[in-house]
Design a protein around this motif. Structure first.
Motif, mmCIF file in Angstrom:
data_model
loop_
_atom_site.group_PDB
_atom_site.id
_atom_site.type_symbol
_atom_site.label_atom_id
_atom_site.label_comp_id
_atom_site.label_asym_id
_atom_site.label_seq_id
_atom_site.Cartn_x
_atom_site.Cartn_y
_atom_site.Cartn_z
ATOM 1 N N PHE A 47 0.795 -1.229 0.000
ATOM 2 C CA PHE A 47 0.000 0.000 0.000
ATOM 3 C C PHE A 47 0.826 1.276 0.000
ATOM 4 C CE2 PHE A 47 -0.194 -2.163 4.058
ATOM 5 C CZ PHE A 47 0.241 -1.243 4.977
ATOM 6 N N GLU A 48 2.147 1.207 0.123
ATOM 7 C CA GLU A 48 2.979 2.405 -0.035
ATOM 8 C C GLU A 48 4.032 2.219 -1.123
ATOM 9 O OE1 GLU A 48 3.424 5.059 3.907
ATOM 10 O OE2 GLU A 48 4.334 3.083 4.095
ATOM 11 N N ARG A 49 3.995 1.106 -1.782
ATOM 12 C CA ARG A 49 5.021 0.794 -2.788
ATOM 13 C C ARG A 49 5.023 1.859 -3.885
ATOM 14 N NH1 ARG A 49 4.428 -4.858 -3.743
ATOM 15 N NH2 ARG A 49 5.576 -5.012 -1.792
ATOM 16 N N ILE A 54 6.188 10.666 1.935
ATOM 17 C CA ILE A 54 5.021 10.162 2.656
ATOM 18 C C ILE A 54 4.894 10.872 3.997
ATOM 19 C CG2 ILE A 54 4.026 8.102 3.748
ATOM 20 C CD1 ILE A 54 5.528 6.494 1.523
ATOM 21 N N SER A 55 3.668 11.247 4.306
ATOM 22 C CA SER A 55 3.389 11.870 5.595
ATOM 23 C C SER A 55 2.066 11.350 6.131
ATOM 24 C CB SER A 55 3.356 13.394 5.478
ATOM 25 O OG SER A 55 2.312 13.796 4.630
ATOM 26 N N ALA A 56 1.865 11.545 7.421
ATOM 27 C CA ALA A 56 0.623 11.161 8.085
ATOM 28 C C ALA A 56 0.165 12.331 8.941
ATOM 29 C CB ALA A 56 0.846 9.930 8.956
ATOM 30 N N GLU A 57 -1.109 12.592 8.886
ATOM 31 C CA GLU A 57 -1.713 13.660 9.679
ATOM 32 C C GLU A 57 -2.742 13.017 10.597
ATOM 33 O OE1 GLU A 57 -2.603 17.444 11.084
ATOM 34 O OE2 GLU A 57 -1.143 17.085 9.504
ATOM 35 N N GLY A 72 1.197 10.313 -0.012
ATOM 36 C CA GLY A 72 2.515 10.098 -0.582
ATOM 37 C C GLY A 72 2.486 10.442 -2.054
ATOM 38 N N TYR A 73 3.639 10.809 -2.576
ATOM 39 C CA TYR A 73 3.731 11.211 -3.972
ATOM 40 C C TYR A 73 4.022 9.999 -4.851
ATOM 41 C CZ TYR A 73 5.038 13.661 -8.198
ATOM 42 O OH TYR A 73 5.097 14.099 -9.503
ATOM 43 N N ASP A 74 3.183 9.829 -5.879
ATOM 44 C CA ASP A 74 3.347 8.759 -6.860
ATOM 45 C C ASP A 74 3.955 9.376 -8.119
ATOM 46 O OD1 ASP A 74 3.026 6.872 -8.921
ATOM 47 O OD2 ASP A 74 1.192 6.070 -8.041
ATOM 48 N N ARG A 80 -0.162 13.169 -5.824
ATOM 49 C CA ARG A 80 -0.197 12.612 -4.469
ATOM 50 C C ARG A 80 -1.363 11.652 -4.355
ATOM 51 N NH1 ARG A 80 3.440 14.370 -1.266
ATOM 52 N NH2 ARG A 80 2.581 13.569 0.663
ATOM 53 N N LYS A 81 -1.121 10.572 -3.647
ATOM 54 C CA LYS A 81 -2.182 9.631 -3.295
ATOM 55 C C LYS A 81 -2.513 9.858 -1.833
ATOM 56 C CE LYS A 81 -1.570 5.929 -6.550
ATOM 57 N NZ LYS A 81 -1.488 4.484 -6.736
#
Length: 172
Positions: A47-49, A54-57, A72-74, A80-81
């Protein structure tokens, strides 16, 4: 067939376990934990591949839980996803053990196994087993000595630290 509900329940509960021999932190203060965290390193998972930056809020939900907004940036898609989830304490709210869901009724373990309790500037999180590990910080970079100490701690606990992926954040 009558054992199917028990089997399903045990499978769902297994997703919120703690890896054998790993302890979660106590003295956790949710209000100090809320806000933005940047991923420093992780073990690979689907799910982050392919994502970077990547950040979390984390913020409070009306129902007493925690709203989780991961992004996170794809680079392949050039955007960003974003994934929105929810988290709830499994034990008491001062124990760093939560369950988090991004997919309906399915929850995964969010076990806080290291935390800078003084300034809440870094954290290390394990999933239900040693296949899941994250190191997060309040800024996109973590002091090298702290990062080294966390990685050594994870290695001692049996995590495959040689397989850590180190996130890339744009210079700010």
């Amino acid at each position: 067939m009558r054992y199917l509900p028990i089997l399903l329940l045990s499978l769902l509960c297994a997703c919120t376990d703690i890896p054998d021999g790993v302890k979660v932190i106590d003295g956790f203060e949710l209000n100090r934990y809320l806000g933005t965290w940047y991923e420093i390193a992780r073990l690979d998972h689907s799910f982050e591949r392919g994502l970077t930056d990547i950040s979390a809020e984390y913020s409070l939900r009306d129902d007493g839980g925690v709203k989780v907004l991961n992004s996170g940036y794809d680079a392949e898609q050039g955007q960003r996803k974003i994934a929105e989830g929810k988290a709830y304490f499994i034990d008491k709210p001062d124990i760093g053990r939560l369950k988090v869901s991004f997919f309906g009724p399915f929850y995964g373990a969010y076990n806080i196994i290291a935390l800078d309790k003084t300034t809440y500037s870094y954290v290390m999180i394990a999933g239900p087993d040693r296949d899941y590990l994250w190191i997060l910080a309040r800024s996109p970079e973590l002091e090298p000595s702290i990062q080294k100490d966390l990685i050594e701690q994870a290695k001692t606990l049996g995590f495959a630290t040689d397989k850590l992926i180190f996130d890339q954040h744009p210079k700010q």
